[in-house]
Design an enzyme around this catalytic site. Structure first.
Site, PDB file in Angstrom:
ATOM      1  N   LYS A 125      53.063  11.845  67.069  1.00 24.34           N
ATOM      2  CA  LYS A 125      52.840  10.594  67.785  1.00 24.34           C
ATOM      3  C   LYS A 125      51.358  10.215  67.755  1.00 24.34           C
ATOM      4  CE  LYS A 125      53.929   8.377  72.225  1.00 24.34           C
ATOM      5  NZ  LYS A 125      54.533   8.571  73.561  1.00 24.34           N
ATOM      6  N   SER A 204      57.328   5.198  75.329  1.00 21.93           N
ATOM      7  CA  SER A 204      56.313   4.942  74.323  1.00 21.93           C
ATOM      8  C   SER A 204      56.489   5.769  73.049  1.00 21.93           C
ATOM      9  CB  SER A 204      54.932   5.236  74.915  1.00 21.93           C
ATOM     10  OG  SER A 204      54.817   6.623  75.260  1.00 21.93           O
ATOM     11  N   SER A 228      58.891   8.540  78.673  1.00 22.77           N
ATOM     12  CA  SER A 228      58.589   8.112  77.308  1.00 22.77           C
ATOM     13  C   SER A 228      59.071   9.021  76.198  1.00 22.77           C
ATOM     14  CB  SER A 228      57.083   7.889  77.149  1.00 22.77           C
ATOM     15  OG  SER A 228      56.677   6.755  77.865  1.00 22.77           O
TER      16      SER A 228
END
Length: 581
Positions: A125, A204, A228
């Site tokens: 990520k 996210s 998230s």
């Protein structure tokens, strides 16, 4: 440290009805030894491939790591222009790692020992430091030419994954600072849902879930401050693990709120997630929350807990406040906030459970019961009073401390603090990561002054005392009702269509009622649990006591094996969304 060459393949999205094209990508030369087998054969073998099956291919010599890595690079190039999941494709770095591993295997012969994730292509990520690559955190301010936030070293989990043999393909898109329930980035644009690109994959960690569910990587990491990992996993029929806070280090991950942040694996099946979690877990002097975790946690490897009958005779409760939609404001309400404003903030955070989601959840409950579990509905199981207690865990006064600590250790040479960033760039860091703002312009609470958590006497009243109160209520309910854990929908609604307004406004993403998990630091996992009539996935979330991560994964595995509800998306090479800088 010099910047490793990588390919940037994302941009700002315009919602217009034109083709979305991927920029040209320089092709690194391939050696003759790395010649690719026919694509159709590799598609057959590698779509939905597991870590164990991939290891078997390597061990028997069917494929080299280089061939597998090149297959994933080709697939990302083919589909990423539509879905926007991978934003840095590190072709050179991935091929170099693959070549080293192939050479080591050739030299080692039949006795060669492979690590638990040897040759496994993964994605990382965008808020997680990878040495030599930009840590954009999804924000345009960290990719300003000449002022990029280039990571001087790997985050702890990245170093662990590398040591286990994983091959990093690149980094995945995310919204600015991980602060959104959808996946729109000011640095790179939008990520679409792999099951229908018009719909949100959630935020996210939406870039990672789209990459993993679309078979652009075997697995990846997500981060989770309020939902998230779990909420995006639920939109995309993948497994998302939120470990007990302190089991896995968050050192080297750009924080949103370091008192709530966590990281864990996102995979297509529970076994791969368990393998990755075993690699990622462990104490780290860079993260105080991990101190003593080796003694507290269930011993690994976590695959030892994966038994098909693990749900038999287990009892789960359904939290009443989730069905009711009681509100828990993000980052909570500090102790100094007057009761009237606190009540208004909770009311503004109410999130009703949508009828179609309730229906999907009830089907998942039937599947749990069919697998041998007892599921209890009772108004006394985590009622609204629990949501109120959890809402008083107020972490907002301490967010700047996390950002300062991250920049001090993982910032580039130009800036190792918020002040140095402003001096270098000429503008300050935004309020969401240094304080001085509100999580929502409509929030009735005042702007909260920033303080150092360890040295602030108010920290007990803001965080420690209400956290203990909420955690005690959570555990007391487990004890009093003789429950092993809790089950509930991972999201309060289906993923929304982002190409047209919802309720008069452009959607800010699917929303969940699961931030309380971060507030008390208990483990939770999301597992694929079916599909809506639209064809979009529904995810079931399970949580349990702190440090019982192995048991939790065992229950998720038993559900997975009893239902086999995941099915991969059918991807398209052209879409309706244009990428433009």
């Amino acid at each position: 440290m010099p910047v490793r060459r990588c390919v940037r393949i994302g941009a700002t999205v315009a919602l217009v009805l034109v083709l979305r094209m991927t920029p040209a990508i320089a092709q690194a030369p391939l050696s003759a030894a790395a010649a690719q087998p026919p694509r159709a054969a590799m598609d057959h073998d590698l779509l939905e491939v597991t870590i164990s099956r991939l290891e078997r291919y390597y061990r028997t010599g069917k494929y080299t790591v280089t061939q597998v890595v090149n297959w994933y690079i080709s697939r990302i190039r083919r589909y990423n222009g539509v879905y926007g999941a991978v934003e840095f494709l590190d072709v050179k770095g991935a091929r170099q790692t693959a070549a080293r591993e192939d050479a080591a295997a050739a030299a080692g012969g039949a006795s060669f020992h492979r690590g638990p994730m040897w040759g496994v292509p993964i994605v990382i990520k965008e808020n997680t430091s990878v040495a030599g690559l930009i840590t954009s955190d999804g924000w345009k301010g960290y990719v300003i030419p000449g002022h990029e936030l280039i990571a001087p070293r790997d985050a702890t989990i990245v170093a662990k994954l590398r040591a286990a043999g994983a091959v990093i393909l690149g980094k995945t898109n995310m919204p600015d600072f991980a602060g959104s329930d959808t996946n729109r980035s000011t640095a790179y644009g939008r990520t679409g849902n792999a099951y229908d690109v018009r719909f949100s994959p959630g935020g996210s960690s939406g870039g990672t879930v789209t990459a993993v569910t679309a078979n652009l990587a075997v697995l990846g990491n997500g981060t989770d401050t309020g939902n998230s990992i779990r909420m995006p996993a639920a939109t995309s029929a993948v497994v998302g693990v939120f470990p007990t806070r302190g089991l896995v280090s968050i050192a080297g991950i750009a924080p949103l709120d370091w008192l709530l942040d966590n990281t864990g694996p996102i995979a297509r099946n529970v076994t791969d997630a368990a393998i990755a979690l075993t690699v990622m877990a462990g104490e780290d002097p860079m993260d105080q929350a991990t101190a003593g975790s080796s003694a507290s946690a269930q011993p690994g490897p976590y695959t030892r807990y994966l038994k098909a009958d693990a749900l038999k005779s287990k009892r789960f409760g359904v939290p009443a406040f989730i069905l009711d939609g009681a509100g828990i404001p993000f980052e909570g309400i500090p102790a100094g906030e007057p009761p009237v404003r606190a009540a208004a903030a909770r009311e503004g955070s109410r999130l009703p459970l949508q009828p179609e989601t309730r229906q999907a959840f009830m089907k998942a409950v039937e599947a749990l019961r069919a697998a041998g579990a007892t599921v209890v509905f009772d108004d006394s199981i985590l009622p609204n009073s629990f949501a109120e207690a959890a809402s008083r865990i107020g972490t907002m006064p301490y967010i700047r401390e996390g950002t300062e600590n991250f920049l001090a250790h993982y910032g580039p040479a130009q800036y190792h603090s918020a002040r140095e960033y402003e001096q270098a760039v000429g503008s300050p860091l935004p309020a969401p990561i240094i304080g001085g703002g509100k999580p929502d312009p409509q929030d009735p609470r005042d702007v909260v002054a920033q303080a150092n958590f360890e040295n602030n006497p108010q920290a007990d009243a803001d965080v420690r005392i209400p956290r203990k109160r909420a955690l005690d209520q959570y555990n007391d309910t487990l004890d009093g009702m003789h429950l092993d854990g809790y089950v509930y929908p991972a999201i309060q609604m289906p993923p929304p269509d982002e190409t047209m307004p919802q309720d008069g406004v452009l959607s800010t993403g699917p929303h969940s009622e699961t931030g309380w998990v971060n507030m008390i630091g208990v483990p939770a996992v999301v597992v694929p649990a079916g599909f809506y009539s639209s064809g979009l996935p529904f995810g079931l979330e399970i949580s349990t006591r702190r440090w019982k991560d192995g048991d939790l994964l065992g229950w998720a595995y038993a559900f997975e094996q009893a239902t086999h509800l995941r099915r991969p998306p059918v991807l398209v090479e052209k879409g309706l969304l244009k990428i433009e800088r």
